[in-house]
Design a protein around this motif. Structure first.
Motif, PDB file in Angstrom:
ATOM      1  N   TYR A  65       0.842  -1.207   0.114  1.00 51.42           N
ATOM      2  CA  TYR A  65       0.045   0.024  -0.100  1.00 51.42           C
ATOM      3  C   TYR A  65       0.812   1.111   0.091  1.00 51.42           C
ATOM      4  N   ASN A  66       0.437   2.534  -0.082  1.00 55.52           N
ATOM      5  CA  ASN A  66       0.965   3.825  -0.087  1.00 55.52           C
ATOM      6  C   ASN A  66       1.466   4.066   1.405  1.00 55.52           C
ATOM      7  N   THR A 125      -2.993   4.397   7.991  1.00 57.15           N
ATOM      8  CA  THR A 125      -3.621   3.164   8.014  1.00 57.15           C
ATOM      9  C   THR A 125      -4.641   3.145   8.705  1.00 57.15           C
ATOM     10  N   GLY A 126      -5.893   2.065   8.337  1.00 58.23           N
ATOM     11  CA  GLY A 126      -6.948   2.054   9.168  1.00 58.23           C
ATOM     12  C   GLY A 126      -7.994   1.828   8.214  1.00 58.23           C
ATOM     13  N   SER A 128      -5.897   1.992  -1.797  1.00 58.67           N
ATOM     14  CA  SER A 128      -4.491   1.890  -1.949  1.00 58.67           C
ATOM     15  C   SER A 128      -3.961   0.398  -1.970  1.00 58.67           C
ATOM     16  N   ILE A 129      -4.647  -0.513  -1.092  1.00 60.78           N
ATOM     17  CA  ILE A 129      -4.438  -2.028  -0.769  1.00 60.78           C
ATOM     18  C   ILE A 129      -4.612  -2.583  -2.282  1.00 60.78           C
ATOM     19  N   SER A 130      -6.110  -2.326  -2.568  1.00 60.57           N
ATOM     20  CA  SER A 130      -6.662  -2.880  -3.936  1.00 60.57           C
ATOM     21  C   SER A 130      -5.736  -2.604  -4.964  1.00 60.57           C
TER      22      SER A 130
END
Length: 340
Positions: free
Chosen positions: A181-182, A187-188, A196-198
């Protein structure tokens, strides 16, 4: 119930056997990893101006490996199994200086994320595409799709990963070339972080998709064609049952059964392929840490990774065996077939 207990006992025996093999490999590896680790600790202490106390060195080796090198091998083996089964203690990583279990437990959700989504996408496409190929048997669509599925089935997943990374990552710059992720985002459970995770997972998932694609479509096509020739389908058509009901209840349900077990066992294959896949995309999951442990000779982390992949494989097989009776009620729970 006896069937479930028997299968669970087989899984426990397999897990203990793999743990025994990893313990033996650790002792039989060239150069004796425990002694090499002890020598490295001694060199580090002397380089820092300290005194290499033998008791301190043995304690450090025991902390990282999970057993005292000065004890007899059978005592070490007993303590090793006790730590794994009762306390989930896989030792201490030499390089990261953290418990192996904590490292793998933190990395596991990321590996599950890209592997399971890739597997699910691959098998869903296989089922739909294979059914369409069987329905259009002999057509131009069937011929071209069969050729494409055969080609993709012969392409190793890491070749696809490198091509995806080179073309979509570096050449076009459409997707990130590494990371989960970026790191600049907070985070959260917020929209930007989840997006960003996807976004970072697109290329690993598409590469993982190649692992399960191609062969499954051809299997689904062959199963569907075989079932379409059964006599009970001719009877169903004569009874006036609609084509939609025949396709979904009779053809698809029976053709998908062989793929179900293949998919559950394929979970292990996808996880094992993540070793190179995560390294290519610099995606810190269990596979990335496994590769890193090999390169750094971090033997406790490497042993823990082997056990992790074994546990994932056993879970996939157990789920397939315990739920196959729900997918195909004709086979029951397996007690009847084993009574003869």
């Amino acid at each position: 119930m006896r069937y479930f207990i028997k299968r669970a006992a087989h899984a426990v025996v397999t897990l203990v056997s793999v743990a025994t093999i990893t313990f033996a490999l650790f002792r039989l590896m060239p150069g004796n990893p425990a002694q090499a680790m002890r020598a490295q600790f001694e060199a580090d202490m002397e380089a820092g101006g300290g005194t290499a106390d033998p008791e301190v060195l043995d304690a450090m080796v025991e902390q990282h490996t999970g057993f005292d090198p000065e004890q007899p091998w059978y005592v070490q083996y007993g303590e090793y199994l006790q730590d794994i089964i009762l306390y989930q203690d896989f030792g201490h990583s030499y390089f990261y200086n953290e418990p192996v279990f904590d490292i793998l437990f933190t990395a596991m959700p990321w590996s599950v994320f890209i592997s399971v989504y890739g597997l699910a996408l691959g098998y869903t496409t296989n089922i739909l595409l294979g059914a369409a190929m069987a329905y259009k048997e002999g057509s131009r669509f069937d011929n071209y799709t069969t050729l494409l599925a055969t080609f993709l089935n012969s392409v190793p997943y890491y070749v696809g990963a490198i091509l995806f990374l080179a073309f979509f990552g570096y050449e076009l710059g459409l997707f990130p070339t590494g990371g989960r992720y970026n790191t600049d985002l907070q985070t959260g459970l917020n929209v930007r972080f989840m997006a960003s995770i996807s976004y970072h997972a697109v290329l690993p998932i598409m590469s993982s998709f190649i692992v399960g694609f191609g062969g499954g479509a051809l299997s689904m096509r062959g199963n569907s064609i075989r079932i379409l020739g059964e006599d009970y389908l001719r009877v169903a058509r004569l009874r006036g049952i609609s084509s939609t009901r025949i396709a979904t209840r009779y053809v698809a349900r029976n053709a998908i059964l062989p793929l179900y077990t293949q998919m559950m066992i394929g979970i292990a294959a996808v996880f094992s392929s993540s070793v190179l896949l995560e390294f290519i995309f610099t995606y810190p999951g269990v596979g990335w840490y496994t590769y890193d442990a090999v390169m750094r000779r971090d033997y406790p982390l490497l042993m823990g990774s082997f056990l992790f992949f074994t546990i994932v494989t056993l879970i996939g097989i157990l789920i397939a065996e315990f739920t196959y009776g729900l997918v195909d009620p004709r086979i029951g729970s397996g007690d009847h077939s084993e009574s003869y």
